[in-house]
Design a protein around this motif. Structure first.
Motif, PDB file in Angstrom:
ATOM      1  N   ASP A   1      13.650  40.860  13.778  1.00 25.46           N
ATOM      2  CA  ASP A   1      14.132  42.230  13.986  1.00 25.46           C
ATOM      3  C   ASP A   1      15.565  42.075  14.703  1.00 25.46           C
ATOM      4  OD1 ASP A   1      11.907  43.793  13.379  1.00 25.46           O
ATOM      5  OD2 ASP A   1      10.711  42.418  14.703  1.00 25.46           O
ATOM      6  N   PHE A   2      15.859  40.828  15.251  1.00 28.46           N
ATOM      7  CA  PHE A   2      17.364  40.910  15.881  1.00 28.46           C
ATOM      8  C   PHE A   2      17.930  39.505  15.642  1.00 28.46           C
ATOM      9  CE2 PHE A   2      14.225  43.082  18.657  1.00 28.46           C
ATOM     10  CZ  PHE A   2      15.019  44.254  18.954  1.00 28.46           C
ATOM     11  N   VAL A   3      19.127  39.603  15.275  1.00 25.25           N
ATOM     12  CA  VAL A   3      19.824  38.282  14.924  1.00 25.25           C
ATOM     13  C   VAL A   3      21.232  38.300  15.672  1.00 25.25           C
ATOM     14  CG1 VAL A   3      20.922  36.877  12.835  1.00 25.25           C
ATOM     15  CG2 VAL A   3      18.930  38.545  12.509  1.00 25.25           C
ATOM     16  N   ASP A   4      21.405  37.083  16.286  1.00 24.49           N
ATOM     17  CA  ASP A   4      22.843  36.734  16.941  1.00 24.49           C
ATOM     18  C   ASP A   4      22.897  35.407  17.029  1.00 24.49           C
ATOM     19  OD1 ASP A   4      21.334  36.703  19.260  1.00 24.49           O
ATOM     20  OD2 ASP A   4      22.626  37.766  20.740  1.00 24.49           O
TER      21      ASP A   4
ATOM     22  N   GLU B   1      28.120  22.350  16.987  1.00 24.92           N
ATOM     23  CA  GLU B   1      26.930  22.951  17.622  1.00 24.92           C
ATOM     24  C   GLU B   1      26.965  24.346  17.680  1.00 24.92           C
ATOM     25  OE1 GLU B   1      24.511  22.496  21.986  1.00 24.92           O
ATOM     26  OE2 GLU B   1      26.819  21.941  21.809  1.00 24.92           O
ATOM     27  N   GLN B   2      25.949  24.972  16.822  1.00 20.73           N
ATOM     28  CA  GLN B   2      25.891  26.319  16.877  1.00 20.73           C
ATOM     29  C   GLN B   2      24.318  26.809  16.728  1.00 20.73           C
ATOM     30  OE1 GLN B   2      29.037  26.745  14.049  1.00 20.73           O
ATOM     31  NE2 GLN B   2      28.311  24.660  13.988  1.00 20.73           N
ATOM     32  N   TYR B   3      24.207  27.853  17.323  1.00 19.58           N
ATOM     33  CA  TYR B   3      22.717  28.362  17.371  1.00 19.58           C
ATOM     34  C   TYR B   3      22.611  29.937  16.870  1.00 19.58           C
ATOM     35  CZ  TYR B   3      22.165  24.364  20.213  1.00 19.58           C
ATOM     36  OH  TYR B   3      22.073  23.134  20.803  1.00 19.58           O
ATOM     37  N   LEU B   4      21.568  30.114  15.685  1.00 19.98           N
ATOM     38  CA  LEU B   4      21.230  31.347  15.539  1.00 19.98           C
ATOM     39  C   LEU B   4      19.975  31.846  16.341  1.00 19.98           C
ATOM     40  CD1 LEU B   4      21.502  31.935  11.659  1.00 19.98           C
ATOM     41  CD2 LEU B   4      23.228  32.825  13.444  1.00 19.98           C
ATOM     42  N   THR B   5      20.076  32.716  17.080  1.00 16.89           N
ATOM     43  CA  THR B   5      18.743  33.593  17.732  1.00 16.89           C
ATOM     44  C   THR B   5      18.024  34.375  16.945  1.00 16.89           C
ATOM     45  OG1 THR B   5      19.832  32.933  19.940  1.00 16.89           O
ATOM     46  CG2 THR B   5      17.996  34.332  20.091  1.00 16.89           C
ATOM     47  N   LEU B   6      17.094  34.119  16.486  1.00 12.22           N
ATOM     48  CA  LEU B   6      16.091  35.033  15.597  1.00 12.22           C
ATOM     49  C   LEU B   6      15.221  35.625  16.327  1.00 12.22           C
ATOM     50  CD1 LEU B   6      16.307  32.597  12.459  1.00 12.22           C
ATOM     51  CD2 LEU B   6      18.179  34.538  13.215  1.00 12.22           C
TER      52      LEU B   6
END
Length: 443
Positions: free
Chosen positions: A199-202, A210-215
């Motif tokens: 429902d949300f992505v950033d 080093e990168q992250y998606l917060t799902l």
């Protein structure tokens, strides 16, 4: 609504009392803009326009005054099990400000930008008239990205959407920007990841490797909840946790406590200072006031041995060019961390003063810090370089901070022909500054 009508009448009287030909501006106690100006006396007093007038649970709408902060708006809608379709990250952003400027958050890949969920807009124009406009009207379409240069939002009717009690967050690591961008495209198309809803992505970029998606997704039950309103620091949890849970309210304001990560510039993330810093002052508006004071006094510049250029920007990059932009950014700018937030316009039509392609998935890239100028490098050079790169990649740049475009180039980017027609119709005497003067010349 009767009290609102009285406030509108009083505001019109204030406008009428301003001598003809004199400039008009708002008297506001707070701001989330980064175009700092010297304080000026006077201005239209809009303090009475800070209320949620009503919430209709069945219709999923709210009537809201333009100076209402999202903090107060969310506090009014959550008890009804509802929230605005897009809630910008900082508590003191106002609804009118997010519509006249541009707001964004992790629901923007499915809900677009805040102005796209407005059903009706009441505006005091630069001519002093109060008009009510709806989708299809020229001022309604031209109001977003006008930054108060056509008029001021007094009341808005907005759409709301249902919430659950909790939000589950999955922080997914990636070793390259290309891989991260590929997953952004897939998740935003499917609204799922590995078979589970999103429902949300950033995203958060700590370095090129080093990168992250917060799902994140709504859930009715949570095995635990974390608290990042005190000693805990949310953005550090992105690196440490793989699954986390927050209440709905804490999720919406997860970035505000530390102003993303910018509180570290004030020492607020050091353990001892953190314990002594009153919790009620762990807020973005407190940090912003500190920055405003520093800009006025030049205090940090006196302590620094290097000449520093503020680089505070949000830009929208087509997802297919995201890896190219980040590669340039790491090499030429070097600010870390960086925020990522995908967005796609909800409707089929572009908004003329910020003409994004409705069929395109963009990624907002946000970076807020300073850089040391290289020997012989002029102030503003890094910002100008970013502006040129964004244009090269088919992107767009928000105007809440410093801009360096020449006038002709500026109007090419922000649809000057349509803007000037709106200006003639709703502010014929130029009582409000025009968009270029306000956002670039900063008069």
């Amino acid at each position: 609504m009767s009290e609102h009508s009285q406030a509108v009448a009083a505001l019109r009287d204030q406008y009428a009392a301003i001598p003809a030909g004199s400039p008009v501006r708002l008297a506001k106690p707070t701001s989330n803009l980064f175009r700092f100006r010297d304080a000026q006396a006077g201005g239209l007093d809009v303090a009475r326009f800070d209320r949620v007038l009503s919430v209709d649970r069945d219709a999923r709408t709210a009537q809201v005054q333009g100076m209402t902060t999202y903090e107060n708006l969310v506090d009014a809608t959550l008890p009804h099990g509802l929230m605005p379709l897009v809630v910008p990250q900082l508590k003191t952003i106002t609804l009118g400000g997010a519509v006249a400027g541009l707001g964004i958050e992790s629901s923007s890949f499915r809900n677009g930008l805040p102005h796209e969920s407005v059903r009706e807009l009441e505006v005091m124009t630069g001519d002093g008239e109060v008009v009510v406009v709806e989708p299809g009207d020229d001022l309604f379409r031209g109001f977003p990205n006008s930054y108060g240069t056509l008029g001021y939002a007094l009341r808005l009717e907005i759409e709301l959407e249902p919430v659950s009690r909790y939000v589950r967050l999955r922080h997914v690591p990636f070793g390259s920007a290309a891989e991260c961008a590929e997953v952004i495209s897939a998740v935003c198309a499917d609204r799922s990841y590995q078979g589970e809803p999103v429902d949300f992505v950033d995203g958060t970029v700590f370095s090129a490797g080093e990168q992250y998606l917060t799902l994140a997704d709504w859930v009715d039950e949570a095995p635990f909840t974390s608290d990042y309103t005190g000693n805990g620091i949310y953005y550090r949890s992105v690196q440490r946790e793989r699954v986390d849970y927050l209440t709905a309210r804490d999720y919406l304001w997860r970035w505000d406590t530390d102003w993303f990560w910018c509180s570290r510039a004030f020492g607020a993330q050091r353990p001892l200072i953190r314990r002594l810093w009153p919790k009620k002052y762990l807020r973005s508006d407190v940090y912003r006031r500190i920055v405003a004071w520093d800009r006025r006094t030049g205090f940090s510049g006196k302590l620094s041995k290097a000449v520093q250029e503020p680089v505070i920007q949000d830009v929208e990059i087509p997802v297919a060019r995201l890896a190219e932009f980040l590669d340039y950014f790491h090499r030429e700018v070097g600010i870390e961390p960086v925020w990522l937030c995908p967005l796609r316009l909800r409707g089929a039509d572009a908004w003329p003063l910020y003409p994004m392609d409705p069929g395109e998935l963009y990624v907002n890239v946000g970076f807020w810090s300073t850089v040391d100028l290289r020997p012989g490098e002029e102030m503003g050079s890094r910002n100008r370089s970013i502006e040129a790169k964004v244009t090269e990649l088919g992107g767009h740049k928000s105007l809440y901070s410093d801009s360096y475009y020449g006038e002709e180039e500026f109007w090419e980017h922000y649809n000057g022909g349509i803007y000037q027609e709106l200006k003639k119709r709703y502010d014929a005497d130029g009582r409000l500054p025009d968009l270029y003067a306000k956002c670039v010349l900063r008069r």
